[in-house]
Design a protein around this motif. Structure first.
Motif, mmCIF file in Angstrom:
data_model
loop_
_atom_site.group_PDB
_atom_site.id
_atom_site.type_symbol
_atom_site.label_atom_id
_atom_site.label_comp_id
_atom_site.label_asym_id
_atom_site.label_seq_id
_atom_site.Cartn_x
_atom_site.Cartn_y
_atom_site.Cartn_z
ATOM 1 N N ALA A 1 31.192 24.948 75.478
ATOM 2 C CA ALA A 1 32.328 25.871 75.530
ATOM 3 C C ALA A 1 32.601 26.454 74.150
ATOM 4 O O ALA A 1 33.169 27.533 74.027
ATOM 5 C CB ALA A 1 33.571 25.154 76.052
ATOM 6 N N LEU A 2 32.183 25.725 73.100
ATOM 7 C CA LEU A 2 32.425 26.172 71.732
ATOM 8 C C LEU A 2 31.275 27.001 71.172
ATOM 9 O O LEU A 2 31.324 27.461 70.039
ATOM 10 C CB LEU A 2 32.671 24.956 70.835
ATOM 11 N N ALA A 3 30.221 27.150 71.974
ATOM 12 C CA ALA A 3 29.071 27.919 71.491
ATOM 13 C C ALA A 3 29.313 29.405 71.718
ATOM 14 O O ALA A 3 30.006 29.805 72.646
ATOM 15 C CB ALA A 3 27.806 27.474 72.227
ATOM 16 N N ARG A 4 28.727 30.211 70.849
ATOM 17 C CA ARG A 4 28.905 31.656 70.947
ATOM 18 C C ARG A 4 28.266 32.214 72.225
ATOM 19 O O ARG A 4 27.197 31.778 72.639
ATOM 20 C CB ARG A 4 28.260 32.317 69.726
ATOM 21 N N HIS A 5 28.960 33.131 72.853
ATOM 22 C CA HIS A 5 28.480 33.795 74.068
ATOM 23 C C HIS A 5 28.211 32.825 75.213
ATOM 24 O O HIS A 5 27.380 33.093 76.072
ATOM 25 C CB HIS A 5 27.207 34.612 73.782
ATOM 26 N N ALA A 6 28.896 31.692 75.189
ATOM 27 C CA ALA A 6 28.759 30.765 76.316
ATOM 28 C C ALA A 6 29.981 30.909 77.206
ATOM 29 O O ALA A 6 31.109 30.845 76.741
ATOM 30 C CB ALA A 6 28.642 29.326 75.799
ATOM 31 N N THR A 7 29.743 31.140 78.477
ATOM 32 C CA THR A 7 30.853 31.354 79.408
ATOM 33 C C THR A 7 30.467 30.894 80.798
ATOM 34 O O THR A 7 29.280 30.870 81.141
ATOM 35 C CB THR A 7 31.262 32.848 79.450
ATOM 36 N N SER A 8 31.460 30.512 81.569
ATOM 37 C CA SER A 8 31.200 30.159 82.968
ATOM 38 C C SER A 8 31.591 31.315 83.880
ATOM 39 O O SER A 8 31.522 31.206 85.084
ATOM 40 C CB SER A 8 32.023 28.919 83.338
ATOM 41 N N LYS A 9 32.043 32.455 83.276
ATOM 42 C CA LYS A 9 32.693 33.488 84.094
ATOM 43 C C LYS A 9 31.762 34.616 84.529
ATOM 44 O O LYS A 9 31.988 35.233 85.560
ATOM 45 C CB LYS A 9 33.910 34.027 83.343
ATOM 46 N N ILE A 10 30.757 34.886 83.730
ATOM 47 C CA ILE A 10 29.736 35.825 84.193
ATOM 48 C C ILE A 10 28.374 35.240 83.867
ATOM 49 O O ILE A 10 28.251 34.335 83.023
ATOM 50 C CB ILE A 10 29.850 37.237 83.544
ATOM 51 N N GLY A 11 27.336 35.750 84.526
ATOM 52 C CA GLY A 11 26.002 35.226 84.260
ATOM 53 C C GLY A 11 24.950 36.325 84.289
ATOM 54 O O GLY A 11 23.918 36.230 83.635
ATOM 55 N N ARG A 12 25.244 37.371 85.045
ATOM 56 C CA ARG A 12 24.269 38.445 85.188
ATOM 57 C C ARG A 12 24.926 39.785 84.878
ATOM 58 O O ARG A 12 26.146 39.904 84.938
ATOM 59 C CB ARG A 12 23.739 38.478 86.626
ATOM 60 N N SER B 1 32.187 43.702 88.124
ATOM 61 C CA SER B 1 33.417 43.353 88.844
ATOM 62 C C SER B 1 33.956 42.024 88.316
ATOM 63 O O SER B 1 33.822 40.986 88.937
ATOM 64 C CB SER B 1 33.188 43.305 90.347
ATOM 65 N N VAL B 2 34.562 42.123 87.147
ATOM 66 C CA VAL B 2 35.079 40.921 86.495
ATOM 67 C C VAL B 2 36.400 40.526 87.142
ATOM 68 O O VAL B 2 37.320 41.328 87.231
ATOM 69 C CB VAL B 2 35.277 41.190 84.990
ATOM 70 N N ARG B 3 36.490 39.301 87.616
ATOM 71 C CA ARG B 3 37.713 38.847 88.277
ATOM 72 C C ARG B 3 38.556 37.945 87.392
ATOM 73 O O ARG B 3 39.628 37.503 87.777
ATOM 74 C CB ARG B 3 37.351 38.078 89.551
ATOM 75 N N THR B 4 38.033 37.639 86.228
ATOM 76 C CA THR B 4 38.753 36.726 85.332
ATOM 77 C C THR B 4 39.264 37.499 84.123
ATOM 78 O O THR B 4 38.852 38.628 83.878
ATOM 79 C CB THR B 4 37.784 35.624 84.843
ATOM 80 N N LEU B 5 40.166 36.885 83.385
ATOM 81 C CA LEU B 5 40.694 37.551 82.191
ATOM 82 C C LEU B 5 39.657 37.532 81.077
ATOM 83 O O LEU B 5 39.480 38.490 80.347
ATOM 84 C CB LEU B 5 41.992 36.868 81.748
ATOM 85 N N GLY B 6 38.957 36.413 80.949
ATOM 86 C CA GLY B 6 37.908 36.305 79.940
ATOM 87 C C GLY B 6 36.547 36.535 80.572
ATOM 88 O O GLY B 6 36.400 36.461 81.782
ATOM 89 N N PHE B 7 35.554 36.849 79.735
ATOM 90 C CA PHE B 7 34.182 36.952 80.254
ATOM 91 C C PHE B 7 33.162 37.044 79.140
ATOM 92 O O PHE B 7 31.975 37.037 79.384
ATOM 93 C CB PHE B 7 34.039 38.174 81.183
ATOM 94 N N ARG B 8 33.639 37.082 77.875
ATOM 95 C CA ARG B 8 32.700 37.320 76.796
ATOM 96 C C ARG B 8 32.196 36.046 76.138
ATOM 97 O O ARG B 8 31.244 36.081 75.372
ATOM 98 C CB ARG B 8 33.362 38.189 75.721
ATOM 99 N N GLY B 9 32.858 34.944 76.392
ATOM 100 C CA GLY B 9 32.436 33.689 75.789
ATOM 101 C C GLY B 9 32.577 33.669 74.285
ATOM 102 O O GLY B 9 31.786 33.032 73.575
ATOM 103 N N GLU B 10 33.567 34.380 73.784
ATOM 104 C CA GLU B 10 33.689 34.496 72.334
ATOM 105 C C GLU B 10 34.908 33.815 71.748
ATOM 106 O O GLU B 10 34.924 33.499 70.564
ATOM 107 C CB GLU B 10 33.794 35.985 71.955
ATOM 108 N N ALA B 11 35.935 33.627 72.573
ATOM 109 C CA ALA B 11 37.213 33.198 72.008
ATOM 110 C C ALA B 11 37.119 31.833 71.332
ATOM 111 O O ALA B 11 37.454 31.697 70.143
ATOM 112 C CB ALA B 11 38.276 33.190 73.097
ATOM 113 N N LEU B 12 36.676 30.845 72.080
ATOM 114 C CA LEU B 12 36.688 29.502 71.505
ATOM 115 C C LEU B 12 35.839 29.393 70.233
ATOM 116 O O LEU B 12 36.322 28.877 69.226
ATOM 117 C CB LEU B 12 36.271 28.468 72.553
ATOM 118 N N PRO B 13 34.581 29.889 70.228
ATOM 119 C CA PRO B 13 33.830 29.801 68.968
ATOM 120 C C PRO B 13 34.481 30.560 67.820
ATOM 121 O O PRO B 13 34.472 30.074 66.677
ATOM 122 C CB PRO B 13 32.462 30.390 69.331
ATOM 123 N N SER B 14 35.054 31.738 68.093
ATOM 124 C CA SER B 14 35.689 32.481 66.998
ATOM 125 C C SER B 14 36.867 31.701 66.437
ATOM 126 O O SER B 14 37.040 31.619 65.226
ATOM 127 C CB SER B 14 36.222 33.833 67.470
#
Ligand code: ADP
Ligand code: MG
Length: 593
Positions: free
Chosen positions: A71-82, A88-101
């Motif tokens: 979860a702390l790695a850059r560009h790691a996310t459970s919200k999108i994959g392809r 059609s993003v249904r979540t508020l986050g999707f970039r996998g950037e917040a926690l590492p930043s």
């Protein structure tokens, strides 16, 4: 859902965002993660305005122990994959950037537990070094603790404002969050104690109370509710009566699928909807929620995700504008004062009794309404025309024909006094007449009956080349509006005719306003400029103070107000009438009843 590092080519598709600017932006990202994790209750704690500590605890799904480090790695996310998921993003986050930043500029610890895990797991990052995972006690859910923000980036640390200012930003953020999701409880605490506590608000009353807690009782007292669906879009929420307009745009909250937006298209649609009822420069107040299929909007368009790209912007703009405009138009007399009106106590004079003198009323309008001869007024032609069904007064007969009552006198040439059910109605003559005249002018505009009247002497004016281009491109539109406008040089246009309704207006000023608006707003803008010109005309045409009106003339105006849209406010957003109940008068004379 598992957390994965996004493939390289997908990372390139993502509009990178600077997430960590100040404590409020850290908290925003953490709370959005909690919301994405289905939390029902979110606790936020700050120390020193957030510079020393931001802690967010939720009761969401948690993160599996073996994914915590990821979860702390850059560009790691459970919200999108392809790539398709981005559409059609249904979540508020999707970039996998917040926690590492966040972890790279603070001392960050995450403790999390999934519902089926016997114990929680903790990891922390200090100076880029990952510690853990190690077991820890924690109920199902997640706590993220961010300490010493920017301890390793002194330049940014210096950039932070005073503790008070930063805390203020966090408080504003929590207010927005509280408005964004009524089903979630939010709490904000600092060393000083609890700063905000919004328990989940499931029913309407609780939601009103939450809105009142955030925006004040006054807001709710002046707000009307709205819920409208169409074209696969749904708009609901609260919008304020124009009489509550503010000098600042500080009470404008708009959410798209639960995401706060500051979007130009939205702002423009709202401005357009309020254009007829707001005093120049005043700002409307509202809390509105737009819901739509996430596939119809691109949320990957703005670094802070505050703006979006609608796939069909015209449709969305039109839906917002029309829904809100209609809702505003329905604010007719007595709707908002209905609560204040006690049960029926007054007998109503027989119908037609005081509105009987039709001829003089018509003369009155004939004298004032030059240019609108072809628009016979419904109220005048048919004095007993049914009043809009939306208007009901608690305790009174449901079909009160004339809620504004019957004129008894004119006061100092300014106000009409009318005896109405339950009390006294006071009408600002000029304001009311201005509104009814304006609506009639506009109706003739809408029925495409704008006759052009050639100017005796065509007027040439110098404009920007781009404006001359616009004039050329929109000739048909100008024709439709009764204005013959042609290009006579690279940066010059000539006005040859004006709408007959606006024969007295300044052609150059009107053409300039219309071209400027056209450039700013597209083809909706020209019409808007014309309507503004109609508003100015209505004001000049409206009955002036100190003009003596007969009782039938006053009654004719009251009847027309009752069937006019937006009759509650004049063109500038001032109220046109007011009601003093018998109760109030009785109190004035200490008269017990
Ligand atoms: P994003 O939200 O864009 O996916 P983040 O860096 O904010 O990226 O978070 C990375 C991942 O960590 C998320 O995709 C999610 O799986 C997990 N995560 C973060 N915070 C929480 C939380 N409070 N509860 C559950 N999962 C979380
Ligand atoms: Mg996130």
């Amino acid at each position: 859902m598992t957390i994965r590092v996004l493939p390289e080519q997908l990372i390139h598709q993502i509009a990178a965002g600077e997430v960590v600017e100040r404590p409020a932006s850290v908290i925003k990202e953490l709370v959005e993660n909690s919301l994405d994790a289905g939390a029902h209750s979110i606790d936020i704690e700050v120390e020193a305005g957030g510079a020393e500590l931001c802690r967010v605890r939720d009761d969401g799904t948690g993160i599996a122990a073996d994914e915590l480090a990821l979860a702390l790695a850059r560009h790691a996310t459970s919200k999108i994959g392809r790539i398709e998921d981005l559409e059609s993003v249904r979540t508020l986050g999707f970039r996998g950037e917040a926690l590492p930043s966040i972890a790279s500029v603070s001392r960050t610890t995450i403790v999390s537990r999934t519902p089926d895990a016997p114990v929680a797991t903790a990891v922390s990052v200090v100076d880029g070094v990952l510690r853990g995972p190690s077991p820890q006690a924690h109920p199902p859910g997640t706590t993220v603790e961010v300490r010493d923000l920017f301890f390793n980036v002194p330049a940014r640390r210096k950039f932070l404002r005073s503790e008070r200012t930063e805390l203020g930003q966090v408080e504003r953020l929590v207010e927005r969050l509280a408005l964004s999701r009524f089903d979630v409880g939010f709490r904000l605490a600092s060393a000083r104690g609890t700063l905000a506590d919004h328990p989940p608000a499931r029913d309407e009353r609780a939601q009103d109370a939450r809105v009142a807690a955030v925006l004040g009782e006054e807001f709710i007292a002046h707000a009307l509710k709205l819920d409208h669906e169409g074209a696969g879009l749904r708009l609901r929420g609260w919008f304020c009566m124009p009489t509550y307009a503010r000098s600042q745009a500080d009470q404008q909250h708009f959410f798209l699928n639960g995401r706060p937006l500051r979007d130009k298209l939205v702002a423009s649609a709202v401005r357009l909807a309020y254009r007829d009822v707001l005093y120049h420069g005043r700002q409307p107040a509202y809390v509105l929620y737009l819901e739509m299929d996430p596939a119809r909007v691109d949320v990957n368009a703005h670094p802070q995700k505050l703006e979006v790209r609608f796939r069909d912007p015209r449709l969305v703009h039109d839906f917002l504008f029309r829904t809100l405009e209609r809702a505003l138009a329905e604010t007719r007399p007595l709707q908002n004062a209905a609560e204040a009106i006690p049960a029926a106590r007054f007998s109503i004079p027989p119908r037609g009794g005081s509105a009987g003198s039709q001829t003089s009323a018509l003369d009155f309008y004939a004298a004032l309404g030059n240019g609108v001869r072809d628009q016979p007024n419904a109220a005048l032609a048919e004095p007993d025309a049914a009043y809009p069904a939306s208007l009901t007064i608690p305790g009174a007969e449901p079909s009160l024909a004339h809620p504004l009552g019957y004129a008894i006198a004119q006061l100092h040439g300014v106000y009409i006094l009318a005896q109405a059910q339950g009390g006294l109605v006071l009408v600002d003559m000029h304001a009311a007449h201005e509104r009814t005249t304006y609506e009639r002018l506009k109706a003739s505009l809408e029925s495409h009956r704008i006759a052009a009247q050639p100017l005796l002497v065509p007027v040439a004016l110098n404009v920007a080349v781009a404006e001359a281009d616009e004039a050329e491109a929109h000739r048909a539109l100008f024709d439709e509006l009764g204005i013959e406008l042609s290009r006579s040089g690279p940066a010059q246009v000539i006005v040859r005719s004006m709408p007959a309704l606006l024969a007295a207006a300044d052609p150059a000023a009107l053409a300039r306003d219309m071209l400027a608006d056209l450039r700013e707003q597209g083809s909706g803008g020209a019409r808007q400029a014309l309507e503004r010109a109609l508003g100015t005309m209505a004001c000049h045409q409206a009955v002036r103070a100190n003009r003596r009106l007969s009782v039938p003339e006053m009654n004719a105006l009251l009847r027309e107000m009752e069937t006019t849209l937006r009759a509650d406010q004049c063109v500038h957003g001032r109220p046109t009438w007011s009601f003093v109940g018998m109760d109030e008068l009785d109190r004035l004379f200490m008269r017990g009843r």
